[in-house]
Scaffold this motif. Structure first.
Motif, PDB file in Angstrom:
ATOM      1  N   ILE A  91      24.360  85.770 112.998  1.00  0.00           N
ATOM      2  CA  ILE A  91      25.716  85.246 112.788  1.00  0.00           C
ATOM      3  C   ILE A  91      25.694  83.729 112.798  1.00  0.00           C
ATOM      4  O   ILE A  91      26.409  83.074 112.022  1.00  0.00           O
ATOM      5  N   SER A  92      24.892  83.145 113.684  1.00  0.00           N
ATOM      6  CA  SER A  92      24.778  81.685 113.721  1.00  0.00           C
ATOM      7  C   SER A  92      24.234  81.143 112.401  1.00  0.00           C
ATOM      8  O   SER A  92      24.667  80.082 111.931  1.00  0.00           O
ATOM      9  N   MET A  93      23.304  81.872 111.776  1.00  0.00           N
ATOM     10  CA  MET A  93      22.698  81.418 110.521  1.00  0.00           C
ATOM     11  C   MET A  93      23.702  81.427 109.362  1.00  0.00           C
ATOM     12  O   MET A  93      23.667  80.565 108.479  1.00  0.00           O
ATOM     13  N   ILE A  94      24.586  82.406 109.365  1.00  0.00           N
ATOM     14  CA  ILE A  94      25.526  82.530 108.234  1.00  0.00           C
ATOM     15  C   ILE A  94      26.901  81.959 108.581  1.00  0.00           C
ATOM     16  O   ILE A  94      27.872  82.221 107.872  1.00  0.00           O
ATOM     17  N   MET A  98      30.556  82.307 106.618  1.00  0.00           N
ATOM     18  CA  MET A  98      31.660  83.023 107.264  1.00  0.00           C
ATOM     19  C   MET A  98      32.905  82.144 107.349  1.00  0.00           C
ATOM     20  O   MET A  98      34.023  82.616 107.087  1.00  0.00           O
ATOM     21  N   THR A  99      32.714  80.869 107.691  1.00  0.00           N
ATOM     22  CA  THR A  99      33.854  79.947 107.793  1.00  0.00           C
ATOM     23  C   THR A  99      34.559  79.790 106.455  1.00  0.00           C
ATOM     24  O   THR A  99      35.797  79.778 106.384  1.00  0.00           O
ATOM     25  N   ALA A 100      33.768  79.685 105.375  1.00  0.00           N
ATOM     26  CA  ALA A 100      34.364  79.544 104.040  1.00  0.00           C
ATOM     27  C   ALA A 100      35.165  80.780 103.666  1.00  0.00           C
ATOM     28  O   ALA A 100      36.286  80.674 103.117  1.00  0.00           O
ATOM     29  N   LEU A 101      34.637  81.960 103.972  1.00  0.00           N
ATOM     30  CA  LEU A 101      35.361  83.196 103.644  1.00  0.00           C
ATOM     31  C   LEU A 101      36.603  83.359 104.523  1.00  0.00           C
ATOM     32  O   LEU A 101      37.632  83.866 104.061  1.00  0.00           O
ATOM     33  N   GLU A 113      43.946  89.062  96.751  1.00  0.00           N
ATOM     34  CA  GLU A 113      43.074  87.993  97.229  1.00  0.00           C
ATOM     35  C   GLU A 113      42.563  88.284  98.643  1.00  0.00           C
ATOM     36  O   GLU A 113      41.391  88.035  98.957  1.00  0.00           O
ATOM     37  N   GLN A 114      43.423  88.826  99.504  1.00  0.00           N
ATOM     38  CA  GLN A 114      42.994  89.175 100.853  1.00  0.00           C
ATOM     39  C   GLN A 114      41.940  90.266 100.830  1.00  0.00           C
ATOM     40  O   GLN A 114      40.947  90.207 101.569  1.00  0.00           O
ATOM     41  N   GLN A 115      42.137  91.270  99.982  1.00  0.00           N
ATOM     42  CA  GLN A 115      41.166  92.355  99.885  1.00  0.00           C
ATOM     43  C   GLN A 115      39.831  91.856  99.353  1.00  0.00           C
ATOM     44  O   GLN A 115      38.769  92.252  99.839  1.00  0.00           O
ATOM     45  N   ALA A 116      39.873  90.966  98.376  1.00  0.00           N
ATOM     46  CA  ALA A 116      38.636  90.427  97.816  1.00  0.00           C
ATOM     47  C   ALA A 116      37.864  89.627  98.861  1.00  0.00           C
ATOM     48  O   ALA A 116      36.636  89.740  98.969  1.00  0.00           O
ATOM     49  N   ALA A 117      38.563  88.812  99.650  1.00  0.00           N
ATOM     50  CA  ALA A 117      37.903  88.029 100.686  1.00  0.00           C
ATOM     51  C   ALA A 117      37.332  88.930 101.778  1.00  0.00           C
ATOM     52  O   ALA A 117      36.225  88.684 102.284  1.00  0.00           O
ATOM     53  N   SER A 118      38.057  89.993 102.136  1.00  0.00           N
ATOM     54  CA  SER A 118      37.567  90.933 103.155  1.00  0.00           C
ATOM     55  C   SER A 118      36.327  91.662 102.666  1.00  0.00           C
ATOM     56  O   SER A 118      35.368  91.860 103.430  1.00  0.00           O
ATOM     57  N   GLN A 119      36.332  92.060 101.399  1.00  0.00           N
ATOM     58  CA  GLN A 119      35.163  92.730 100.833  1.00  0.00           C
ATOM     59  C   GLN A 119      33.957  91.791 100.787  1.00  0.00           C
ATOM     60  O   GLN A 119      32.823  92.214 101.028  1.00  0.00           O
ATOM     61  N   ALA A 120      34.205  90.524 100.487  1.00  0.00           N
ATOM     62  CA  ALA A 120      33.116  89.554 100.472  1.00  0.00           C
ATOM     63  C   ALA A 120      32.543  89.361 101.883  1.00  0.00           C
ATOM     64  O   ALA A 120      31.329  89.219 102.062  1.00  0.00           O
ATOM     65  N   MET A 121      33.414  89.374 102.905  1.00  0.00           N
ATOM     66  CA  MET A 121      32.950  89.250 104.285  1.00  0.00           C
ATOM     67  C   MET A 121      32.102  90.452 104.679  1.00  0.00           C
ATOM     68  O   MET A 121      31.043  90.303 105.313  1.00  0.00           O
ATOM     69  N   MET A 122      32.536  91.657 104.309  1.00  0.00           N
ATOM     70  CA  MET A 122      31.774  92.861 104.613  1.00  0.00           C
ATOM     71  C   MET A 122      30.428  92.844 103.895  1.00  0.00           C
ATOM     72  O   MET A 122      29.403  93.253 104.461  1.00  0.00           O
ATOM     73  N   LEU A 124      28.765  90.168 103.089  1.00  0.00           N
ATOM     74  CA  LEU A 124      27.952  89.166 103.773  1.00  0.00           C
ATOM     75  C   LEU A 124      27.283  89.773 105.003  1.00  0.00           C
ATOM     76  O   LEU A 124      26.085  89.557 105.244  1.00  0.00           O
ATOM     77  N   TYR A 125      28.044  90.545 105.773  1.00  0.00           N
ATOM     78  CA  TYR A 125      27.471  91.215 106.941  1.00  0.00           C
ATOM     79  C   TYR A 125      26.414  92.230 106.515  1.00  0.00           C
ATOM     80  O   TYR A 125      25.329  92.303 107.106  1.00  0.00           O
ATOM     81  N   ARG A 126      26.735  93.014 105.494  1.00  0.00           N
ATOM     82  CA  ARG A 126      25.822  94.076 105.067  1.00  0.00           C
ATOM     83  C   ARG A 126      24.524  93.514 104.505  1.00  0.00           C
ATOM     84  O   ARG A 126      23.436  93.995 104.830  1.00  0.00           O
ATOM     85  N   ASN A 127      24.613  92.473 103.689  1.00  0.00           N
ATOM     86  CA  ASN A 127      23.416  91.903 103.055  1.00  0.00           C
ATOM     87  C   ASN A 127      22.482  91.244 104.064  1.00  0.00           C
ATOM     88  O   ASN A 127      21.277  91.115 103.805  1.00  0.00           O
ATOM     89  N   ASN A 128      23.043  90.813 105.206  1.00  0.00           N
ATOM     90  CA  ASN A 128      22.219  90.150 106.217  1.00  0.00           C
ATOM     91  C   ASN A 128      21.894  91.061 107.392  1.00  0.00           C
ATOM     92  O   ASN A 128      21.343  90.605 108.399  1.00  0.00           O
TER      93      ASN A 128
END
Length: 304
Positions: A91-94, A98-101, A113-122, A124-128
């Motif tokens: 979490i520290s690395m990304i 995370m702050t941008a999202l 827009e909220q759904q798109a940002a939430s999906q991008a956050m998920m 980000l977690y999944r890819n890392n």
């Protein structure tokens, strides 16, 4: 999210301990029931055997039992703490991503827009490889629940244990001294876990790490001192586990950096475009026309 999960787990375990301790029934002054027959009675035998080895001291018997249980669970608990540390370092690395999202989520003006940002956050977690629960597990605590119940019932219904005294502290009665020592031991464990942690995560974790010692304080203040002794020694073992993890934290950080340095940044969230139907266009034009008519009518009245 981490705070609510930590609170719910701690509260659930405390409630479960109270339920188990209240499952013993009495008939003509004699206890019976599943918890008493299958947990408390064997617990009494173990305590009697250990106390006999240590010259009749039930306090040392509880300490030795705690050490045995904690030594058995030590590999599992260290592994879970290591997993939680790995999650923290990832979490520290990304954090910048995370702050941008998170800013995009706050600035979102539409559900799309909220759904798109939430999906991008998920994503980000999944890819890392980051868990939404932060790698926190309650299996070691659940394994200890029968020990809690057996110890509580054994102390309450065993004449030897209920009347035992250790360091001038009656083990069958609540002790604010052992409750305070239990609180301080887990508070120290929380402080040790903050060492080496990124500064932004320290701010988020301070309240969470204070919650568990406070819950243990209130629980041990209303429980027999024998259970408080168990928690106190267990808290010292928790400090030992944390020191082990802190020793390996720099190595864990280097491993995470090696794995994540080539990790591509996530794509910006794609916001679905609004589809404007002919009916919507006509309704918008009608509103504009009505607004213009009202404006012209106001001008005419002003000239008159």
């Amino acid at each position: 999210m981490k705070i609510s999960k930590k609170f719910s787990v701690t509260a659930a375990l405390a409630a479960l301990a109270l339920v188990l301790s209240g499952c013993v029934q009495t008939k003509n002054g004699k206890p019976y029931g599943f918890v008493y027959d299958y947990l408390a009675v064997p617990g009494q035998h173990v305590m009697d055997w250990l106390a006999h080895i240590f010259g009749g001291s039930y306090g040392w018997a509880i300490i030795v039992l705690t050490v045995i249980v904690r030594m058995v669970l030590l590999p599992v608990m260290v592994k879970q703490m290591r997993n939680a540390t790995v999650q923290q370092e990832k979490i520290s690395m990304i954090r910048p991503q995370m702050t941008a999202l998170q800013k995009q989520q706050k600035a979102a003006s539409t559900p799309e827009e909220q759904q798109a940002a939430s999906q991008a956050m998920m994503a980000l977690y999944r890819n890392n490889g980051i868990s939404m629960t932060g790698g926190i597990g309650c299996l070691p605590l659940l394994i200890q629940m029968p020990i809690f119940a057996a110890l509580y019932a054994a102390i309450r219904y065993s004449p030897e244990l209920s009347k035992a005294v250790f360091m001038n502290i009656p083990l069958g009665k609540a002790s604010w001294i052992l409750a305070l020592l239990s609180f301080l031991s887990y508070l120290l464990q929380g402080y040790l876990s903050l060492l080496g942690m990124p500064e932004e995560q320290k701010k988020q974790m301070r309240f969470t790490l204070l919650l568990s010692p406070v819950m243990i304080l209130f629980f041990t203040m209303s429980s027999p001192a024998g259970l408080g002794l168990y928690f106190f020694v267990g808290g010292l073992f928790a400090c030992l586990q944390t020191l082990i993890i802190n020793f390996y934290r720099p190595r864990i950080r280097r491993e995470i950096q090696e794995k994540m340095k080539d990790q591509p940044a996530p794509a910006a969230p794609v916001v679905p475009k609004k589809v404007v139907t002919p009916a919507a266009k006509q309704a918008t034009a009608k509103k504009v026309s009505q607004k213009n008519r009202n404006r012209n009518a106001g001008k005419q009245q002003h000239h008159k």
